[in-house]
Design a protein around this motif. Sequence first.
Motif, PDB file in Angstrom:
ATOM      1  N   ASP A   1      55.525  83.907 -43.685  1.00  0.00           N
ATOM      2  CA  ASP A   1      54.956  85.217 -43.573  1.00  0.00           C
ATOM      3  C   ASP A   1      53.657  85.186 -44.383  1.00  0.00           C
ATOM      4  O   ASP A   1      52.792  84.296 -44.345  1.00  0.00           O
ATOM      5  N   LYS A   2      53.676  86.237 -45.587  1.00  0.00           N
ATOM      6  CA  LYS A   2      52.599  86.282 -46.199  1.00  0.00           C
ATOM      7  C   LYS A   2      52.130  85.375 -47.587  1.00  0.00           C
ATOM      8  O   LYS A   2      51.238  85.606 -48.164  1.00  0.00           O
ATOM      9  N   SER A   3      53.376  84.591 -47.480  1.00  0.00           N
ATOM     10  CA  SER A   3      53.016  83.637 -48.710  1.00  0.00           C
ATOM     11  C   SER A   3      52.232  82.510 -48.306  1.00  0.00           C
ATOM     12  O   SER A   3      51.787  81.770 -49.269  1.00  0.00           O
ATOM     13  N   VAL A   4      51.764  82.387 -46.761  1.00  0.00           N
ATOM     14  CA  VAL A   4      50.773  81.150 -46.707  1.00  0.00           C
ATOM     15  C   VAL A   4      49.509  82.018 -45.850  1.00  0.00           C
ATOM     16  O   VAL A   4      49.978  83.181 -45.332  1.00  0.00           O
ATOM     17  N   CYS A   5      48.641  81.373 -45.694  1.00  0.00           N
ATOM     18  CA  CYS A   5      47.528  81.701 -44.954  1.00  0.00           C
ATOM     19  C   CYS A   5      47.239  80.752 -43.850  1.00  0.00           C
ATOM     20  O   CYS A   5      46.825  79.713 -44.124  1.00  0.00           O
ATOM     21  N   VAL A   6      47.469  81.008 -42.526  1.00  0.00           N
ATOM     22  CA  VAL A   6      47.065  79.944 -41.499  1.00  0.00           C
ATOM     23  C   VAL A   6      45.951  80.331 -40.924  1.00  0.00           C
ATOM     24  O   VAL A   6      45.754  81.572 -40.414  1.00  0.00           O
TER      25      VAL A   6
END
Length: 243
Positions: free
Chosen positions: A142-147
């Motif tokens: 979810d929002k813990s990473v930036c893809v």
Amino acid sequence: MASSPSRVFAALLPAAGDIYRDENEPGMGGHTVTVQRTQNSAREVQVTGSAEASCPADRATVSVSFRNSKESVNDVTNSISRRVEYILQTLRQHHVKGEELTVTRHIYRADDLYHMEALVMVVFSDFGQMERVCIVLLEKLDKSVCVSTPHFYHSEECLSLLRRSVCVAAVENARLKASEISSMLGQTLGHPLLVREEEAMERDGGREEGEGGEGVHRPSISATSRVFVTFNLRHKDRTRKKI
């Protein structure tokens, strides 16, 4: 492949043994010029041929970035390492090879906290695989990473193949036209005497939809080639010896 009209030049020089007479040469009383018989009479046809081909990008890179802050180096390192390991495990489950990814980490201290940033960069040649991996990472992390969005490009192997194939197609177009011309002149097309690529260009070819309805629009490159080819001409053998 698209082709443009060829420039054609046919040279049917005198055959061996041909004789030219000039009966009106002043003061000479006429003279005779005999072309010396040579084994390779200079009969040739010269043409230019063109071709164009396009190729969509065959590679894409996607980056997965994330960060964390802790009061100790060990805590922030362990937190980031667990996240990196989960991402690498997901990539392995989707058959991403080790040589297709790189992992970088950066740690610094600010405001009495240790901050660590990590970046996982993945190179994809299978865009269906890329889409599936991105969906899994976004759903699980979810929002813990930036893809990132995919960055498409052409590999050197892809560009080299495109350049070779369009040049070969241009030569083939020239050969087909030369064959038609030689037949019209009552000759048989012989072996090539000279092949020279006179022009090779590449340009942006727009965007193409991915194969298999992947919904991925890839940039493409169009390449054009123009060649100059000289072919030997031979007399048609009108008589066949009976055995």
